[in-house]
Write an enzyme that holds these catalytic residues in place. Structure first.
Site, PDB file in Angstrom:
ATOM      1  CE  LYS A  32     -43.445   0.995   0.352  1.00 18.71           C
ATOM      2  NZ  LYS A  32     -42.113   0.424   0.649  1.00 18.71           N
ATOM      3  CD  GLU A  39     -39.497  -1.450   6.000  1.00 20.87           C
ATOM      4  OE1 GLU A  39     -39.259  -0.388   6.611  1.00 20.87           O
ATOM      5  OE2 GLU A  39     -39.838  -1.493   4.790  1.00 20.87           O
TER       6      GLU A  39
END
Length: 327
Positions: A32, A39
């Protein structure tokens, strides 16, 4: 249970749950974290693309239309963030103007990008696109310094652009595809290195990409191409991925060069290109000189290309230079 987790997970377009077991010892949290690092890179590339089109004279509405075209079902750039950008740019403020135009240009961060770059450094894995995105946020926070610098530091000649208006979107599309691939290549390389270092034997890059197909910020059409390429030592070494970049790299290079000539900061595009060029270089002359300098001033030793890599050498570089100079 695994069944309940799958049932609760977001499904992709084919109805498959985007969930997987990554392993013990924080493996899932690490995946993550790297997701968020990618991102950062993805958003920075999108931001630089927006700035490029705005510099070309496009309105926010026109830029939104470009991003909407890029989000077509069969387009390689189709992704959640591309779609979101096409919508955000259409948002109106209460006075009827474009809302994005009144947003203060200081991009915040919560820490996951920094953690990604920090752990990449600890594992000696280059993630320059993510690092560029992180640094760009830090530079954006220096608003008062940037305002002062704008009055002191000279811009380039306004007539130095090498790209015609008709070329802007085509250049940008190719550059964005290439740079996005590089950012994913860096993130997946980091996950692979972490799995080896931390003993996460259950971690599968294929499963990671499956998790990212739906319900996450970096879900994108390109993930389907990446799934067939994860067995390569680096995503860029897969023949299919290499072919995509080969077809598009000329425009990628033109965009970075043009941005430099007109004074438009595109650190994520530029760092991605430098990463690609360094990775494809069989010999890095800069690295050879750096190691020679390290041995010269610090006795850090060096390896030789004509000797086994297990052997180390040190030299009196200045004495050898003096001999050559006849001193």
């Amino acid at each position: 249970s695994a069944g309940l987790t799958a049932a609760a997970a977001k499904a992709d377009d084919d109805g498959r749950p985007c969930v997987a077991y990554c392993g013990t010892g924080g493996a899932g949290n690490y995946v993550k974290m790297v997701h968020n690092g990618i991102e950062y890179a993805d958003m920075q590339l999108i931001g630089e693309s927006y700035a490029w089109l705005r510099r070309a004279g496009r309105s926010n509405e026109a830029v939104a239309e470009t991003f909407a075209r890029w989000n077509a079902p069969d387009h390689p750039l189709r992704s959640f963030l591309i779609e979101l950008t096409s919508r955000v740019l259409l948002a109106r403020d209460v006075d009827g103007g474009d809302l994005v135009d009144v947003v203060l240009d200081k991009a915040g961060s919560k820490g996951t990008g920094k953690w990604t770059v920090k752990d990449a450094a600890d594992l000696a894995v280059p993630v320059p696109t993510v690092a560029a995105a992180l640094d760009a946020r830090y530079v954006s926070a220096l608003k008062s310094l940037r305002l002062a610098a704008a009055d002191v530091l000279s811009p380039p000649d306004a007539a130095s652009s090498i790209v015609t208006d008709d070329d802007h979107e085509a250049l940008l599309e190719d550059a964005l595809v290439c740079a996005k691939i590089c950012s994913y290549a860096q993130g997946l390389s980091l996950i692979r290195a972490a799995a080896e270092t931390y003993g996460w034997t259950d971690l599968s890059l294929t499963d990671v990409l499956d998790c990212w197909r739906g319900g996450c910020i970096i879900r994108a059409k390109l993930l389907a191409d990446f799934k067939t390429a994860v067995d390569a030592p680096n995503l860029l070494l897969d023949p299919g991925i290499a072919g995509i970049i080969q077809q598009r790299q000329a425009n990628w290079r033109r965009l970075v060069a043009n941005a430099a000539l007109v004074g438009l900061p595109v650190p994520a595009f530029a760092n991605s290109l430098a990463y690609y060029d360094a990775l494809r270089s069989g010999r890095l002359d800069a690295a050879a000189l750096i190691q020679g300098l390290r041995d010269c001033f610090g006795g850090h030793t060096y390896k030789r290309i004509d000797k086994p890599e297990a052997d180390s050498f040190t030299s009196d570089w200045l004495a050898l230079a003096n001999q050559r100079s006849g001193l």
